[in-house]
Write a protein that holds these residues in place. Sequence first.
Motif, PDB file in Angstrom:
ATOM      1  N   LEU A  53      -1.982 107.581 125.947  1.00 17.12           N
ATOM      2  CA  LEU A  53      -0.731 108.184 126.434  1.00 17.12           C
ATOM      3  C   LEU A  53      -0.767 109.700 126.328  1.00 17.12           C
ATOM      4  O   LEU A  53      -0.323 110.401 127.215  1.00 17.12           O
ATOM      5  CB  LEU A  53       0.444 107.653 125.622  1.00 17.12           C
ATOM      6  N   ARG A  54      -1.310 110.202 125.238  1.00  9.36           N
ATOM      7  CA  ARG A  54      -1.262 111.641 124.976  1.00  9.36           C
ATOM      8  C   ARG A  54      -1.866 112.463 126.117  1.00  9.36           C
ATOM      9  O   ARG A  54      -1.189 113.324 126.658  1.00  9.36           O
ATOM     10  CB  ARG A  54      -1.975 111.922 123.649  1.00  9.36           C
ATOM     11  N   ILE A  90       5.772 122.946 128.767  1.00  7.39           N
ATOM     12  CA  ILE A  90       5.752 121.591 128.215  1.00  7.39           C
ATOM     13  C   ILE A  90       4.311 121.076 128.174  1.00  7.39           C
ATOM     14  O   ILE A  90       3.890 120.447 127.220  1.00  7.39           O
ATOM     15  CB  ILE A  90       6.671 120.670 129.033  1.00  7.39           C
ATOM     16  N   TYR A  91       3.549 121.402 129.225  1.00  2.52           N
ATOM     17  CA  TYR A  91       2.137 120.987 129.230  1.00  2.52           C
ATOM     18  C   TYR A  91       1.438 121.506 127.985  1.00  2.52           C
ATOM     19  O   TYR A  91       0.722 120.785 127.305  1.00  2.52           O
ATOM     20  CB  TYR A  91       1.390 121.541 130.447  1.00  2.52           C
ATOM     21  N   THR A 109      -3.708 102.180 136.704  1.00  3.14           N
ATOM     22  CA  THR A 109      -5.036 102.655 137.066  1.00  3.14           C
ATOM     23  C   THR A 109      -5.392 103.909 136.271  1.00  3.14           C
ATOM     24  O   THR A 109      -6.494 104.065 135.764  1.00  3.14           O
ATOM     25  CB  THR A 109      -5.087 102.954 138.563  1.00  3.14           C
ATOM     26  N   PHE A 110      -4.402 104.776 136.187  1.00  2.97           N
ATOM     27  CA  PHE A 110      -4.542 106.010 135.437  1.00  2.97           C
ATOM     28  C   PHE A 110      -4.915 105.717 133.975  1.00  2.97           C
ATOM     29  O   PHE A 110      -5.865 106.269 133.424  1.00  2.97           O
ATOM     30  CB  PHE A 110      -3.183 106.694 135.509  1.00  2.97           C
ATOM     31  N   THR A 146       1.073 114.480 133.257  1.00  3.05           N
ATOM     32  CA  THR A 146       1.330 113.882 134.559  1.00  3.05           C
ATOM     33  C   THR A 146       2.610 113.057 134.523  1.00  3.05           C
ATOM     34  O   THR A 146       3.446 113.131 135.426  1.00  3.05           O
ATOM     35  CB  THR A 146       0.164 112.961 134.944  1.00  3.05           C
ATOM     36  N   ILE A 147       2.748 112.272 133.459  1.00  5.49           N
ATOM     37  CA  ILE A 147       3.921 111.406 133.366  1.00  5.49           C
ATOM     38  C   ILE A 147       5.196 112.232 133.302  1.00  5.49           C
ATOM     39  O   ILE A 147       6.177 111.951 133.995  1.00  5.49           O
ATOM     40  CB  ILE A 147       3.801 110.496 132.121  1.00  5.49           C
TER      41      ILE A 147
END
Lengths: 381, 452
Positions: free
Chosen positions: A292-293, A363-364, A262-263, A298-299
Amino acid sequence: MSEENQPQPASLERVLARKRAADTFKRVARYSAVRLVTLFLTIVVAIFLTIVIANMGGYVDEIRRGEIRENFNQQAAMNPAIRNLSVEERRQWVEERVRIEEERQGLNKPFMVRTIAYMSNALTLNLGRSMHLTSDSGSRTVRLILLERLPSTLVLFGTANILLFFFDLYVALYLSRRYGSFLDKLVITLAPLNSAPGWFYGIFLILIFAAILKILPFGGMVDTPPPSEPLRYALSMMKHMILPMLALALSSVFLAVYSQRTFFLIYSSEDYVEMAKAKGLTSRDIERRYILRPTLPTIITNFALGLITVWTGAPIFETIFQWPGLGRQLFEAIGLYDIPIIVGETVIFSYLLAITVFLLDFIYALVDPRVKVGGQGGAPS
Amino acid sequence: MSQLRKSFRELLRYPSAVAGLVIVLALVAVSIYALIAIPYDEAVRLWRGGEDVWYMNPQNVPPEWINIFRRNDLPASFLLDSRSEENEDGTVVKEVNAVSEEMTEVKITFSFDYSYEDYPQELLLYLNGSYTEKKPYVAITVITPDGRELRVTEMSIDEADTYRFSQDQRLQRRLRGLSPMVGIFSVPNTDPPVPLQGTYQVVLTGFTFEEGSDFDARLVMHGKVAGWAGTDHRRRDLSVALLWGTPLALAFGLLAAIGTTVTTMVIAAIGVWFGGWVDELIQRITEVNLVLPFLPILIMIGTFYSKSIWLMLGATIALSIFGGSIKSYRAIFLQIKESPYIEAARAYGAGNFRIIVMYLVPRIVPLLIPTLVTLIPSYVFLEASLAVLGLGDPVLPTWGKIINDAQANGALYMGQYYWVLEPAVLLMITGLAFALLGFAMDRIFNPRLRGV
């Protein structure tokens, strides 16, 4: 450095750039310091609360006192040299030893002082010795007891988490491409299955594969007696891991795939994705660079937090599968009022969590250029 | 109101939501039935009862409906009572003949049909004599369908006596070493033994030696199936726990879900509205709460303090008030706070409390309902999880406690699948029903998900 020879305006730009870099550094440093202090305070408070709860507000200490007295009373009764002393002398002998032992364990101090002493030991990772539990090698050192159980928990939950993480990601991407297909609808329909925890599916799996079909073991980590050759040992362990991993997968995979898909779908309707499609990029490139980027933070968060929870193990899950992991040990420790082990596991969990939370901010910023470390609210600038 | 009705109508368009709703309503109906049919005290008495309450039940046997799936039926359990007029599973005849002034002959004949390919677990006689000094004396015989008469035993009867056929060594010797159940219910001289089908009679011929002295008897057969739910290791009928587990599971799930979501939401609203140090404090507490290990603390509370289900409920709510969801509520409230209607409320002089309760919180309710419904199963399973760890409520029968008993007694290993499957399937159905409902609601109330 070819820039050295460039005219004046470029040099000004360089100064500005350096100033910006210095600003960034200052901002990051200040942010890191504040963040570290707050995280540490958080841990202190959490550990304090855990110790108070684990000690039942001092009640467990009373139990320990009683045990010490009982122990010396028995020694006095068993030892012929003391048994023959007069009642008064014998009482003195016991009192004296109880006093020394309580002083040794710090039980003679007031409750608050004791708690703070426990806490400072815990915070400096000076985990001390357990009260009842021993490691298989007979040691009472909390560190050794925990380390002994860590590998089995790590093997099961670590492997399962990593495999599931990549499996979820792959399937979610696949489904977001084939949105509306039969498989997609199937996953959506099955998503409510996650309302049941892993141990619950464990019971069903044990029933089918161990009790009825008799092809897989009921529980445990290796055959008894454990095979001596490393290869056979590993094979036996893998055989014992099938059902637990399947149970973990059943309880999480459908919802995880559903929500990630969904994301991805929400992100793939962004304008820049449409733009990329219009440019004629391959769907592989679009997925990698444009879908993906931005979802990566979130992942990664999910993955990191999932890995930390490995540390606490899963008391119930490990009980059902008789897996000798940390969760089961924690449960045993609670049953024996073994505070040092309870506190030890909690302290390590808190540190791991705090470190991860701290690192995640950086990391974000690394994976998403829109995020600034210590920037206001993390809003895209 | 009309908004809610519209949403509800929309909900009925989802087949999964309708299925979920039907199951939830059925569970509610079962709960109401359980509460009415077995009052609280009775449920506790039954569940804690031992041999005295459950003597008529066999141990560890599956439910009766299992016979539907079997080629050969397993023997059912029954009770025949000489004091009762109505005996469903056979007939009881009691004849009293005066022999002399003091002596009376009492003859009780139990007859029942036995048409199974298997042997029962146990046959018992519960004898109650009434006398002042001289005990009544009775001889017990069994008449088999082929007319043989087996002398079982002779005994004098106390006020309450129990005779267990299986445990009588002399009877076993008389049956040439066969265990009494096999010896009585077999075609003679068969090897391996073949059950003999037909009408059996257990005859008690007794004499009383006083005026007014009498005795009565109950014949109990422990078959290999019992009731619609089967029995456990303490002979308890599982139906009590299955029925009573329903309201308990629903109550725990619902109360915990409401307790956690509503308090979390209100606290988030307070933090956003007042801002400043209140907001800061709430956020710090949330972070501390994140570090506290949830399940270990619940286990500690259960082990150290009390296992009461209501204490667990309270602890669960207390530990979840400052849960992670506060952050997402906060983000939404921050948006709502800036809306013009809040400004309007402030302009007419509404107080802080009024704005929070009347204007901030209601806006988020549509988002809250799906979360609440999807949370219910996780709390239902939390209760079961605690019970599986042996931390279930010591008094109340819950589904989790059945699983725990089964697990502790190696039910899966011994092949007593019904023991685990019944509560597990109920848990599964409950969890799925709420999850299906919640998922559908989520799509209706979160328009962003619509069409995805």
